[in-house]
Design a protein around this motif. Structure first.
Motif, PDB file in Angstrom:
ATOM      1  N   SER A  16       0.794  -1.226   0.000  1.00  0.00           N
ATOM      2  CA  SER A  16       0.000   0.000   0.000  1.00  0.00           C
ATOM      3  C   SER A  16       0.824   1.273   0.000  1.00  0.00           C
ATOM      4  O   SER A  16       0.281   2.360  -0.224  1.00  0.00           O
ATOM      5  CB  SER A  16      -0.921   0.016   1.229  1.00  0.00           C
ATOM      6  OG  SER A  16      -1.878  -0.999   1.146  1.00  0.00           O
ATOM      7  N   GLY A  17       2.129   1.158   0.256  1.00  0.00           N
ATOM      8  CA  GLY A  17       2.980   2.337   0.301  1.00  0.00           C
ATOM      9  C   GLY A  17       4.064   2.354  -0.748  1.00  0.00           C
ATOM     10  O   GLY A  17       5.034   3.105  -0.604  1.00  0.00           O
ATOM     11  N   ALA A  18       3.917   1.566  -1.803  1.00  0.00           N
ATOM     12  CA  ALA A  18       4.961   1.475  -2.833  1.00  0.00           C
ATOM     13  C   ALA A  18       4.903   2.677  -3.769  1.00  0.00           C
ATOM     14  O   ALA A  18       4.726   2.556  -4.991  1.00  0.00           O
ATOM     15  CB  ALA A  18       4.820   0.169  -3.609  1.00  0.00           C
ATOM     16  N   THR A  19       5.080   3.858  -3.201  1.00  0.00           N
ATOM     17  CA  THR A  19       4.993   5.079  -3.991  1.00  0.00           C
ATOM     18  C   THR A  19       6.178   5.243  -4.940  1.00  0.00           C
ATOM     19  O   THR A  19       6.103   6.040  -5.880  1.00  0.00           O
ATOM     20  CB  THR A  19       4.909   6.310  -3.074  1.00  0.00           C
ATOM     21  OG1 THR A  19       5.993   6.279  -2.126  1.00  0.00           O
ATOM     22  CG2 THR A  19       3.589   6.334  -2.314  1.00  0.00           C
ATOM     23  N   ASP A  20       7.255   4.498  -4.716  1.00  0.00           N
ATOM     24  CA  ASP A  20       8.371   4.573  -5.657  1.00  0.00           C
ATOM     25  C   ASP A  20       7.938   4.077  -7.031  1.00  0.00           C
ATOM     26  O   ASP A  20       8.350   4.636  -8.055  1.00  0.00           O
ATOM     27  CB  ASP A  20       9.577   3.776  -5.138  1.00  0.00           C
ATOM     28  CG  ASP A  20       9.247   2.336  -4.778  1.00  0.00           C
ATOM     29  OD1 ASP A  20       8.065   2.023  -4.502  1.00  0.00           O
ATOM     30  OD2 ASP A  20      10.169   1.499  -4.753  1.00  0.00           O
ATOM     31  N   ASP A  21       7.100   3.055  -7.059  1.00  0.00           N
ATOM     32  CA  ASP A  21       6.620   2.535  -8.341  1.00  0.00           C
ATOM     33  C   ASP A  21       5.634   3.505  -8.994  1.00  0.00           C
ATOM     34  O   ASP A  21       5.698   3.745 -10.200  1.00  0.00           O
ATOM     35  CB  ASP A  21       5.965   1.169  -8.152  1.00  0.00           C
ATOM     36  CG  ASP A  21       6.989   0.067  -7.918  1.00  0.00           C
ATOM     37  OD1 ASP A  21       8.195   0.316  -8.123  1.00  0.00           O
ATOM     38  OD2 ASP A  21       6.578  -1.046  -7.523  1.00  0.00           O
TER      39      ASP A  21
END
Length: 303
Positions: free
Chosen positions: A90-95
């Motif tokens: 839910s926090g894979a904001t890098d992708d």
């Protein structure tokens, strides 16, 4: 459940692209292009993919309004297992940041973000992290059924009355983790997986250690969008139905100190989780009509 089981959305096949990540992994993208200078980027939900009816429904509505659409698949989603031991969370904001930057690099003058469920949390968290540094071409976001309080949503799904949903998620994840265990036997062990009953146990055992978190509680605390809503600097709409069985009371924040100046919460009485089945002209669901209305509201900001 209705849209997932029975909705069919007819849309011309997309052009697929594989985007390589910095850690030598792959993100699989679906492009729906018609030569626009405006791009909408859609993020799906937990164990979803870019060709789910709710994604295609929104894509069809946006295409009709002159937008190009990019629907992307989280790592390990869309029918292709990713290369690395990590998958998605839910926090894979890098992708998401990589996808947004890739879209902007194509020359689009305006970019709009949308996300469903986990993809909604990811979208709002990304915008919160970007804060004042968000690219000026990003005009706003609409998100639906957002578990912005991950710990509370895990508690909700652990309730006996939500067992049918939890079992479905675990069934899909069981297959995925089994495949990963074959590739990375020293890192991933699926023995005893059938004893897992909720996300407390799954995230403790898999999500947290594979993605650098101490445990499930640490993962939820760091990756919940709730605490970052106030940092968002573009117009953002979060639509969470009051009858959503996945969402905790904290997923319906009303205080300006939590929402900030740019985020608006709407809580329609009905809609379920990524449902919003009410039909309108063109076969659009209520959620799709709401997204188009939101975009008309921010359009003056684009001129």
């Amino acid at each position: 459940m209705w849209p997932s089981l029975f909705r069919k959305v007819r849309l011309a096949g997309p052009v697929s692209e594989v985007l390589t990540t910095a850690d030598n992994d792959e993100l699989h993208l679906d492009w729906h292009r018609q030569g626009s200078d405006r791009l909408a980027i859609i993020s799906h939900g937990l164990e979803g993919h870019s060709r789910r009816p709710y994604v295609l429904g929104l894509a069809r509505a946006l295409l009709a309004e002159g937008w190009d659409v990019l629907a992307w698949n989280f790592r390990s989603c869309g029918g292709v297992m990713n290369r690395q031991p990590r998958f998605y969370h839910s926090g894979a904001t890098d992708d998401l940041r990589l996808v947004v930057d890739h879209g902007l690099a194509q020359g689009y003058q305006t970019v709009f973000l949308s996300g469903f469920s986990m993809g909604g949390n990811l979208t709002l968290l990304y915008l919160g992290e970007q804060g004042e540094h968000v690219d000026s071409r990003v005009c706003g976001a609409v998100t639906y059924s957002v578990p912005c309080d991950l710990a509370g949503s895990a508690d909700m799904l652990a309730l006996p009355s939500r067992k049918i949903y939890m079992q479905r998620f675990l069934k899909d994840l069981r297959v995925k983790m089994g495949e990963k265990a074959q590739k990375f036997p020293d890192l991933i062990d699926v023995s005893g997986f059938d004893e897992i009953r909720n996300f407390h146990e799954f995230d403790d055992r898999y999500t947290a250690p594979l993605h650098g978190f101490r445990d499930a509680e640490d993962y939820w605390a760091q990756c919940s969008a709730l605490g970052r809503l106030k940092d968002i600097r573009v117009p953002a709409l979060m639509v969470n139905a009051a009858d959503d069985p996945f969402l905790s009371p904290e997923c319906f924040p009303e205080s300006p100190s939590v929402l900030g100046a740019h985020v608006r919460l709407e809580a329609p009485k009905w809609g379920g989780h990524v449902g919003f089945v009410a039909h309108g002209s063109g076969g659009y669901y209520w959620s799709e009509r709401r997204a188009l209305a939101f975009l008309q509201g921010v359009a003056p900001l684009l001129k």
